[in-house]
Design an enzyme around this catalytic site. Structure first.
Site, short mmCIF file in Angstrom:
data_model
loop_
_atom_site.label_atom_id
_atom_site.label_comp_id
_atom_site.label_asym_id
_atom_site.label_seq_id
_atom_site.Cartn_x
_atom_site.Cartn_y
_atom_site.Cartn_z
N TYR A 108 0.82 -1.22 0.00
CA TYR A 108 0.00 0.00 0.00
C TYR A 108 0.86 1.27 0.00
O TYR A 108 0.73 2.10 -0.92
CB TYR A 108 -1.01 -0.02 1.16
CG TYR A 108 -1.77 1.27 1.28
CD1 TYR A 108 -2.78 1.61 0.38
CD2 TYR A 108 -1.46 2.20 2.28
CE1 TYR A 108 -3.46 2.82 0.47
CE2 TYR A 108 -2.13 3.41 2.39
CZ TYR A 108 -3.13 3.71 1.49
OH TYR A 108 -3.79 4.92 1.59
N LYS A 128 1.26 4.08 -3.04
CA LYS A 128 0.92 5.50 -2.88
C LYS A 128 2.13 6.37 -3.21
O LYS A 128 2.00 7.44 -3.82
CB LYS A 128 0.42 5.79 -1.46
CG LYS A 128 -0.88 5.14 -1.08
CD LYS A 128 -2.07 5.55 -1.94
CE LYS A 128 -2.59 6.93 -1.66
NZ LYS A 128 -3.82 7.22 -2.46
N1 LIG Z 1 -8.67 6.69 5.16
C1 LIG Z 1 -7.51 7.24 5.50
O1 LIG Z 1 -7.16 7.35 6.68
C2 LIG Z 1 -6.61 7.79 4.43
C3 LIG Z 1 -5.46 8.46 4.83
C4 LIG Z 1 -4.60 8.96 3.86
C5 LIG Z 1 -4.91 8.84 2.52
N2 LIG Z 1 -6.02 8.19 2.14
C6 LIG Z 1 -6.29 8.10 0.69
O2 LIG Z 1 -7.55 8.72 0.45
C7 LIG Z 1 -8.19 8.11 -0.66
C8 LIG Z 1 -9.59 7.71 -0.26
O3 LIG Z 1 -9.51 6.79 0.79
P1 LIG Z 1 -10.78 6.36 1.65
O4 LIG Z 1 -10.34 6.17 3.03
O5 LIG Z 1 -11.91 7.26 1.33
O6 LIG Z 1 -11.02 4.91 1.04
P2 LIG Z 1 -12.35 4.27 0.49
O7 LIG Z 1 -12.06 2.85 0.23
O8 LIG Z 1 -13.50 4.58 1.38
O9 LIG Z 1 -12.57 5.04 -0.87
C9 LIG Z 1 -11.90 4.71 -2.04
C10 LIG Z 1 -12.90 4.74 -3.16
O10 LIG Z 1 -12.21 4.40 -4.36
C11 LIG Z 1 -13.04 3.50 -5.08
N3 LIG Z 1 -12.24 2.63 -5.91
C12 LIG Z 1 -11.41 1.64 -5.49
N4 LIG Z 1 -10.90 1.02 -6.55
C13 LIG Z 1 -11.40 1.62 -7.65
C14 LIG Z 1 -11.25 1.42 -9.03
N5 LIG Z 1 -10.48 0.43 -9.52
N6 LIG Z 1 -11.91 2.23 -9.88
C15 LIG Z 1 -12.70 3.21 -9.40
N7 LIG Z 1 -12.90 3.44 -8.12
C16 LIG Z 1 -12.25 2.65 -7.24
C17 LIG Z 1 -13.77 2.69 -4.03
O11 LIG Z 1 -14.95 2.11 -4.58
C18 LIG Z 1 -14.04 3.72 -2.97
O12 LIG Z 1 -15.29 4.32 -3.15
C19 LIG Z 1 -7.31 6.93 -1.06
O13 LIG Z 1 -6.56 7.30 -2.18
C20 LIG Z 1 -6.41 6.71 0.15
O14 LIG Z 1 -5.18 6.16 -0.23
C21 LIG Z 1 -6.89 7.67 3.06
C1 LIG Z 2 -2.52 -2.60 17.34
C2 LIG Z 2 -4.01 -2.37 17.40
C3 LIG Z 2 -4.42 -2.28 18.85
O1 LIG Z 2 -5.61 -1.67 19.12
C4 LIG Z 2 -4.40 -1.13 16.68
C5 LIG Z 2 -4.28 -1.31 15.18
C6 LIG Z 2 -4.74 -0.05 14.54
C7 LIG Z 2 -4.50 -0.04 13.03
C8 LIG Z 2 -5.51 -0.94 12.36
C9 LIG Z 2 -4.54 1.38 12.53
C10 LIG Z 2 -3.47 2.23 13.24
C11 LIG Z 2 -3.06 3.32 12.28
C12 LIG Z 2 -3.98 3.16 11.10
C13 LIG Z 2 -3.53 3.71 9.75
C14 LIG Z 2 -3.21 5.21 9.80
O2 LIG Z 2 -4.22 5.92 10.49
C15 LIG Z 2 -3.04 5.82 8.48
C16 LIG Z 2 -3.42 5.23 7.33
C17 LIG Z 2 -3.08 5.91 6.08
C18 LIG Z 2 -4.04 5.75 4.98
O3 LIG Z 2 -3.45 6.10 3.77
C19 LIG Z 2 -4.71 4.41 4.92
C20 LIG Z 2 -5.19 3.92 6.26
C21 LIG Z 2 -4.07 3.91 7.29
C22 LIG Z 2 -3.00 2.91 6.82
C23 LIG Z 2 -4.62 3.47 8.69
C24 LIG Z 2 -5.06 2.00 8.68
C25 LIG Z 2 -5.39 1.44 10.05
C26 LIG Z 2 -4.24 1.65 11.04
C27 LIG Z 2 -3.01 0.86 10.62
#
Ligand SMILES: NC(=O)c1ccc[n+]([C@@H]2O[C@H](COP(=O)([O-])OP(=O)(O)OC[C@H]3O[C@@H](n4cnc5c(N)ncnc54)[C@H](O)[C@@H]3O)[C@@H](O)[C@H]2O)c1
Ligand SMILES: C[C@@H](CO)CCC[C@@H](C)[C@H]1CC[C@H]2[C@@H]3[C@H](O)C=C4C[C@@H](O)CC[C@]4(C)[C@H]3CC[C@]12C
Length: 410
Positions: A200, A204
């Site tokens: 992952y 990214k």
């Molecule tokens: N959730 C977090 O904490 C977090 C933190 C940092 C960055 N991000 C980034 O933010 C973005 C959104 O993440 P999120 O948490 O909303 O995840 P999410 O899974 O809720 O949303 C991702 C969306 O992308 C769509 N998708 C996946 N594969 C696809 C494909 N092949 N074609 C078209 N659509 C597709 C999914 O259907 C979904 O609706 C991602 O790029 C993720 O890497 C998320």
């Molecule tokens: C060791 C467990 C005891 O309770 C807790 C495990 C928690 C993990 C599942 C999550 C801790 C940190 C999270 C990640 C972080 O917040 C940032 C992220 C970046 C984003 O791009 C995708 C999601 C994630 C990797 C997020 C996923 C869940 C954790 C690893």
């Protein structure tokens, strides 16, 4: 975009517009982007809330569903995607300005589907991604969606003449690294050894590099592409499934959660509404501030407090009735490492039979157990970002969502 174009209505495309973050970006654009004329919501899985929008107070007119033709596909000689589309005609919040919303079911790994969706768009906000740190998807699939999907979006912009691209990156392109080095309240310029092994963060990082490298490329018509990348830390807020999972787990354990991570380990968190707002502002300002913003990265930040992952979750789960047991981790760290490794082994052994993907694995343990927080004002300096939601608002909204989303689980 130029003052003379004040009246110009812009076409926005949000990929991943039905995801956790994407839905907030879509709603934010509808509420806060005065020049929005058309909004294309592109996702592999269209959410039912899109249909619900038409009955909401801020939406009206008519909608239809079916194999509609995409509005502007022939503009760049791009074939229409062979996907189901849903079209909604909506009105803006204040009821004064019509905005056309087009939902497109499509796959970012399919270049022709992406190109058809991008054709005629002024701005692309690319949030679609496969967020998997639990081993649910194969490394190949993660790469295809996150890297090839991003490449397809860039190429579509170049081919069709779309000039502005905002990419949702992640804190994970920086760290935590495999060595467990802390990143304590760092900014975009803080030196850090970014070393990744997990599919992952690798995907990214590569996708972000592609987006930044594409800045300045000539798009159809000869003008330069302007790109930037936003790097959220751990996003929380309405729609955050992992938060809901922790709540359900706590309920199953009789209302208790057990501390596994020392309270002193800080994990950066940012409210989804503020991340969405940052995307909308960045997209809005890219043209006017192309020289400054083009090719830049921005951490996403707001007033959320610095806490450990578990203590931060308790800000929401506590008011929902859960308690975190232990001022210190209840299990020694070596035992957690062992359990995480055992989970990884079980996942591998069971894979031919069943998907075993628990929250705890060596990677998630390392992320949760390594300090990674940001302190920066780069987005404020470059494009005037200020958080839209205070910490108190973000907290209240999230608590209300956890309560509502899990009401049926109690
Ligand atoms: N959730 C977090 O904490 C977090 C933190 C940092 C960055 N991000 C980034 O933010 C973005 C959104 O993440 P999120 O948490 O909303 O995840 P999410 O899974 O809720 O949303 C991702 C969306 O992308 C769509 N998708 C996946 N594969 C696809 C494909 N092949 N074609 C078209 N659509 C597709 C999914 O259907 C979904 O609706 C991602 O790029 C993720 O890497 C998320
Ligand atoms: C060791 C467990 C005891 O309770 C807790 C495990 C928690 C993990 C599942 C999550 C801790 C940190 C999270 C990640 C972080 O917040 C940032 C992220 C970046 C984003 O791009 C995708 C999601 C994630 C990797 C997020 C996923 C869940 C954790 C690893």
């Amino acid at each position: 975009m130029a003052d003379s174009a004040q009246a110009q209505k812009l076409v926005y495309l949000v990929t991943g517009g039905c995801g956790f973050l994407g839905e907030h970006v879509v709603r934010m654009l509808l509420q806060r982007e005065p020049r929005l004329g058309e909004l294309r919501v592109f996702d592999q899985h269209l959410g039912p809330w899109l249909e619900e929008l038409k009955t909401g107070s801020c939406w009206g007119s008519l909608w239809w569903r079916g194999c509609g033709r995409f509005p502007n596909p022939s503009q760049a000689g791009i074939p229409t995607p062979a996907v189901e589309q849903m079209m909604l005609v909506s009105v803006h919040m204040d009821g004064s300005r019509p905005v056309r919303v087009t939902a497109i079911q499509g796959d970012v790994t399919q270049a022709h589907e992406v190109a058809a969706a991008v054709a005629g768009a002024h701005v692309v906000i690319h949030t679609a991604g496969l967020v998997d740190v639990f081993g649910r998807a194969s490394p190949k699939t993660i790469h295809e969606v996150n890297v090839q999907g991003t490449r397809n979006v860039i190429e579509a912009c170049v081919q069709t003449g779309t000039r502005f691209l905002v990419y949702t990156s992640s804190m994970e392109v920086v760290g935590p690294n495999t060595k467990g080095h802390p990143f304590y309240r760092g900014n975009e310029d803080t030196p850090y050894e970014a070393v990744h092994r997990h599919p992952y963060p690798c995907s990214k990082a590569l996708a972000e590099w592609l987006v930044l490298e594409a800045n300045g490329r000539k798009v159809r018509g000869g003008l330069p592409l302007v790109t930037c990348a936003l790097r959220p830390t751990g996003i929380y807020g309405e729609g955050h499934q992992i938060m809901r999972d922790f709540y359900r787990q706590g309920l199953r354990l009789g209302g208790w959660l057990f501390r596994a991570i020392p309270a002193s380990v800080e994990h950066g968190r940012v409210y989804v509404g503020n991340v969405a707002w940052m995307h909308v502002l960045a997209a809005r300002e890219l043209e006017q501030r192309a020289t400054l913003m083009g090719g830049q990265v921005y951490f996403c930040y707001d007033g959320s407090p610095y806490r450990s992952y578990e203590d931060f979750n308790m800000e929401f789960l506590g008011p929902c009735g859960l308690r975190l047991v232990g001022a210190r981790p209840l299990l020694p760290y070596w035992l957690l490492v062992f359990l995480a490794a055992l989970n990884a082994l079980l996942q591998w052994l069971l894979r031919p039979l069943v998907l075993y993907a628990p929250l705890l694995n060596p990677y998630t343990l390392a992320v949760a157990n390594t300090t990674f927080t940001v302190s920066t004002d780069k987005a404020q300096r470059h494009f005037g970002y200020e958080p839209l939601f205070s910490w108190e608002d973000s907290r209240t909204r999230t608590i209300l969502w956890v309560q509502a989303a899990t009401g049926s689980a109690q």
